[in-house]
Design an enzyme around this catalytic site. Structure first.
Site, mmCIF file in Angstrom:
data_model
loop_
_atom_site.group_PDB
_atom_site.id
_atom_site.type_symbol
_atom_site.label_atom_id
_atom_site.label_comp_id
_atom_site.label_asym_id
_atom_site.label_seq_id
_atom_site.Cartn_x
_atom_site.Cartn_y
_atom_site.Cartn_z
ATOM 1 N N HIS A 70 -0.207 0.662 -9.362
ATOM 2 C CA HIS A 70 -0.550 1.881 -8.446
ATOM 3 C C HIS A 70 -0.659 3.347 -9.369
ATOM 4 O O HIS A 70 -1.290 4.228 -8.948
ATOM 5 C CB HIS A 70 0.457 2.347 -8.171
ATOM 6 C CG HIS A 70 0.889 0.952 -7.263
ATOM 7 N ND1 HIS A 70 2.017 -0.122 -7.036
ATOM 8 C CD2 HIS A 70 0.530 0.272 -6.152
ATOM 9 C CE1 HIS A 70 2.038 -0.932 -6.696
ATOM 10 N NE2 HIS A 70 1.513 -1.204 -5.721
ATOM 11 N N CYS A 92 -4.904 -0.195 -12.097
ATOM 12 C CA CYS A 92 -5.670 -0.529 -11.595
ATOM 13 C C CYS A 92 -6.900 0.434 -12.078
ATOM 14 O O CYS A 92 -6.973 1.408 -11.369
ATOM 15 C CB CYS A 92 -5.941 -0.696 -10.121
ATOM 16 S SG CYS A 92 -7.744 -1.844 -9.096
ATOM 17 N N HIS A 120 3.492 7.266 -1.387
ATOM 18 C CA HIS A 120 3.305 5.422 -1.485
ATOM 19 C C HIS A 120 2.939 6.224 -3.534
ATOM 20 O O HIS A 120 2.132 7.178 -3.903
ATOM 21 C CB HIS A 120 1.605 4.993 -1.370
ATOM 22 C CG HIS A 120 1.532 4.302 -1.921
ATOM 23 N ND1 HIS A 120 0.760 3.559 -3.303
ATOM 24 C CD2 HIS A 120 1.765 2.547 -1.730
ATOM 25 C CE1 HIS A 120 0.266 2.202 -3.088
ATOM 26 N NE2 HIS A 120 1.128 1.818 -2.000
ATOM 27 N N GLU A 122 0.607 5.343 -5.552
ATOM 28 C CA GLU A 122 -0.383 5.588 -6.176
ATOM 29 C C GLU A 122 -0.894 7.251 -5.774
ATOM 30 O O GLU A 122 -1.965 7.446 -6.478
ATOM 31 C CB GLU A 122 -1.261 4.466 -5.298
ATOM 32 C CG GLU A 122 -2.794 4.513 -5.452
ATOM 33 C CD GLU A 122 -3.834 3.910 -5.377
ATOM 34 O OE1 GLU A 122 -5.147 3.835 -3.732
ATOM 35 O OE2 GLU A 122 -3.830 2.886 -4.291
ATOM 36 N N CYS A 189 -11.262 0.027 -2.179
ATOM 37 C CA CYS A 189 -11.554 -0.820 -2.983
ATOM 38 C C CYS A 189 -12.169 -2.319 -2.406
ATOM 39 O O CYS A 189 -12.020 -1.897 -1.253
ATOM 40 C CB CYS A 189 -10.952 -1.654 -3.613
ATOM 41 S SG CYS A 189 -9.073 -2.452 -3.308
ATOM 42 N N SER A 218 1.348 -1.618 0.890
ATOM 43 C CA SER A 218 0.462 -0.770 1.582
ATOM 44 C C SER A 218 -0.504 -1.758 2.316
ATOM 45 O O SER A 218 -0.632 -1.782 4.075
ATOM 46 C CB SER A 218 0.628 0.234 0.852
ATOM 47 O OG SER A 218 -0.927 1.550 2.040
#
Length: 279
Positions: A70, A92, A120, A122, A189, A218
């Protein structure tokens, strides 16, 4: 009894990459949980000695630190470098992209909208790349835009990689009705698109839908929400031990899918147990 598996499910590219990185760096530790799947984290610890840092204070000088899929906030990365940590970046690439977009657009004096969950990891990481925090706004849907007074009238938008595209489109529609310049970056994505579309299709064909993945994931929770729109008997489990036999009473067709952080060995255990229960 019939068990149907979604056409797209389980490990995405970013997670596969991160798992391989962790396995290649035995006895290192990750900065926060590598992925949102405790069973897989336990496997990495037991088989490869991969530990976990819950805070920067736990990192000692010259430690080997793996950055989670993340990503982490920009300042945390700076602090790791000050400790001379051996940094292994498992972020990622699809998460790195919105980080760099936010950095560039913020430097160009755009107000930034991030579609996602502010809590979150990320999103925390992506938000940190804004020039200042007062020109970056995080929203969950178009209603969150109400009352926001943007610092700049030029708007740029990015999305948390695992969100639903339908909600993102509503946010974009709301923005372009009010502002003359709206830069839209599609950072959801492809694996998320494919898994969500496959879940939607399968949920319409089955009597029960089982979604396998971390309760704090998530993308897995998004699959559950989508499944429930088309199959009221949809359940989220982390492994086969959470299966309740009553879910399958007087049901004939069972659908199975899994989040992007769910390893195949857990998925196969779930399928085997469902088949065993219904012999």
């Amino acid at each position: 009894m019939e068990v149907k598996l979604a056409t797209h499910y389980g490990f995405c590219f970013g997670v596969k990459r991160a798992i391989k990185i962790a396995q290649d760096h035995r006895n290192s530790s990750t900065m926060g949980p590598l992925i949102h799947n405790q069973n897989e984290i336990n496997r990495l610890k037991d088989n490869y000695g991969v530990g976990l840092y819950n805070s920067l204070n736990e990192v000692k000088d010259n430690d080997t630190v793996i950055i989670r899929t993340h990503g982490i906030p920009k300042n945390d990365l700076v602090q790791l470098k000050k400790k001379n940590a051996n940094i292994i970046n498992a972020t990622c690439p699809f998460v790195t992209t919105p980080q760099q977009i936010v950095k560039k657009m913020s430097e160009d004096n755009y107000s930034i909208i991030i579609f996602g969950d502010e809590n979150h990891p990320e999103v925390k990481g992506v938000k940190s790349y804004g020039k200042t925090q007062d020109d970056v706004y995080v929203v969950l849907d178009e209603t969150d835009l109400e009352g926001i007074v943007f610092k700049y009238n030029k708007i740029a938008t990015v999305a948390q990689t695992t969100r639903k595209k339908e909600i993102y489109l509503k946010i974009i529609d709301s923005l372009i009705l009010k502002y003359k310049e709206v830069r839209v970056f599609n950072t959801i994505c492809d694996a998320t698109f494919e898994n969500q579309a496959a879940t939607k299709k399968l949920a319409q064909q089955v009597d029960v839908m089982i979604i396998i993945g971390g309760k704090n994931s998530s993308n897995t929770k998004q699959l559950l929400y989508i499944a429930k729109d088309y199959c009221k008997d949809a359940y989220l489990i982390e492994d086969e031990q959470e299966i309740d036999t009553i879910w399958f009473d007087k049901k004939n067709i069972y659908g199975v899918t899994a989040g992007a952080s769910t390893p195949d060995w857990i998925i196969q255990k779930v399928i085997k147990k469902i088949k065993r229960l219904n012999k």
